[in-house]
Design an enzyme around this catalytic site. Structure first.
Site, PDB file in Angstrom:
ATOM      1  N   ARG A 174      43.937  79.339  49.027  1.00 15.41           N
ATOM      2  CA  ARG A 174      44.460  80.223  49.917  1.00 15.41           C
ATOM      3  C   ARG A 174      45.587  79.661  51.042  1.00 15.41           C
ATOM      4  O   ARG A 174      45.719  80.187  52.141  1.00 15.41           O
ATOM      5  CB  ARG A 174      43.075  80.600  50.661  1.00 15.41           C
ATOM      6  CG  ARG A 174      41.911  81.310  50.055  1.00 15.41           C
ATOM      7  CD  ARG A 174      42.404  82.580  49.374  1.00 15.41           C
ATOM      8  NE  ARG A 174      41.276  83.105  48.803  1.00 15.41           N
ATOM      9  CZ  ARG A 174      41.167  83.062  47.309  1.00 15.41           C
ATOM     10  NH1 ARG A 174      42.196  82.177  46.536  1.00 15.41           N
ATOM     11  NH2 ARG A 174      39.937  83.509  46.636  1.00 15.41           N
ATOM     12  N   SER A 225      38.010  88.674  54.305  1.00 17.54           N
ATOM     13  CA  SER A 225      37.208  87.242  54.609  1.00 17.54           C
ATOM     14  C   SER A 225      37.804  86.702  55.816  1.00 17.54           C
ATOM     15  O   SER A 225      39.160  86.641  56.006  1.00 17.54           O
ATOM     16  CB  SER A 225      37.303  86.377  53.435  1.00 17.54           C
ATOM     17  OG  SER A 225      36.902  86.833  52.261  1.00 17.54           O
ATOM     18  N   GLU A 295      40.256  82.069  57.806  1.00 19.34           N
ATOM     19  CA  GLU A 295      41.282  82.453  56.821  1.00 19.34           C
ATOM     20  C   GLU A 295      42.074  83.601  57.088  1.00 19.34           C
ATOM     21  O   GLU A 295      43.131  83.731  56.948  1.00 19.34           O
ATOM     22  CB  GLU A 295      40.632  82.846  55.502  1.00 19.34           C
ATOM     23  CG  GLU A 295      41.374  83.343  54.149  1.00 19.34           C
ATOM     24  CD  GLU A 295      40.521  83.452  52.997  1.00 19.34           C
ATOM     25  OE1 GLU A 295      40.587  84.990  52.440  1.00 19.34           O
ATOM     26  OE2 GLU A 295      39.733  82.980  52.530  1.00 19.34           O
TER      27      GLU A 295
END
Length: 303
Positions: A174, A225, A295
């Site tokens: 990520r 998320s 995130e």
């Protein structure tokens, strides 16, 4: 600002809006105003915008389709460039695809599946733009953007534009080089796909879509998320074990469907979301001695 706005309009760079509420441009439906919001009508217009921004020494921010994003209540000063309809071009050359940073990830995955081109099955149901997906190395179901990206055309903080190879993007979970080492945004990308049976691709995509629909609250305003997974565990599992599903502060609520999602239950502010994030972090740290890291991208105010 009036002279800047007039200059932008004279250069015909795209749609130019003043004091535009960014809640209108994020999937969480939260965010204060942008001093100036520009939706470029072509890739070349971005260079014109940057020339004007640098000339007037204005701060600038780039957003995509508003997923994975929390804009603070104070909004964003200076210029916000939104990659959208003007940067959603698509060219196919054999198994390689050149796609604009404003192109919808879901739309691209669906379009390629109909042509029997495999590699984007993991992206079925992922909201947001290609530019954002490259920026954060978006992924799911065991795959991510790093596995298909050949190169990306990047706009850097200093206003320069250049192509970076997959290796130069320095992808990891990520993350990419664009987040910290070389801050920038993806204007367009070249992806390497492969030919496969169309029925097999479609079946895999449908399976991935069904999984998201049944486990994640995308019918409610949310950013995706909230936390990175603290491997080998999963953020959603920790939140659920801590009994935090359904916990609410103001209009922000931990989803009862998935612990790693915070939804706008009605009238939520960015402060509500930040307070809830901190409460979850504190609780997980106290109960499991695990530090949770966000995130979701948090921008605006003094950030």
């Amino acid at each position: 600002m009036e002279n800047v706005i007039q200059e932008l309009r004279d250069r015909e760079v795209g749609k130019v809006l003043e004091q535009e509420p960014l809640a209108n441009h994020t999937t969480m439906k939260i965010g204060g105003p942008a001093d100036i919001l520009i939706i470029p009508n072509r890739v070349e217009a971005v260079k014109d915008i940057m020339d004007i921004v640098k000339k007037h020494d204005l701060p600038w921010t780039v957003i995509g389709r508003g997923s994975n994003l929390l804009v603070l209540d104070e909004g964003i000063r200076g210029v916000v460039i939104k990659l959208g309809a003007g940067l959603d071009h698509l060219e196919i050359d054999g198994d390689q695809v050149t796609v604009g940073g404003g192109y919808s990830v879901v739309r691209l995955a669906t379009s390629m599946s109909k042509k029997g081109m495999s590699g984007l099955e993991f992206a079925a149901g992922i909201p947001g733009s290609i530019g954002g997906a490259v920026y954060m190395n978006a992924g799911a179901h065991g795959s991510d953007m790093s596995e298909i990206l050949v190169k990306a055309r990047i706009l850097f903080e200093d206003g320069t534009i250049e192509w970076l190879t997959n290796e130069e993007m320095d992808f990891s979970y990520r993350t990419s080089v664009l987040q910290k080492k070389r801050p920038g945004v993806c204007l367009e990308a070249v992806l390497q796909l492969e030919q496969k049976e169309r029925e097999a691709i479609t079946a895999q995509m449908q399976q991935n879509k069904d999984y998201r629909k049944n486990t994640q609250p995308y019918s409610s305003p949310c950013a995706g998320s909230i936390f990175r997974n603290p491997l080998p565990d999963h953020a959603g599992n920790l939140v659920e074990k801590a009994g935090l599903k359904g916990h609410q502060i103001g209009g922000a609520k931990v989803s009862e469907m998935h612990g790693n999602f915070i939804v706008n239950a009605g009238g939520a502010t960015a402060k509500d979301v930040l307070d809830l994030i901190e409460y979850v972090k504190k609780t997980i740290r106290e109960q499991y001695d695990v530090d949770m890291h966000t995130e979701v991208e948090i921008i605006g105010g003094n950030r």
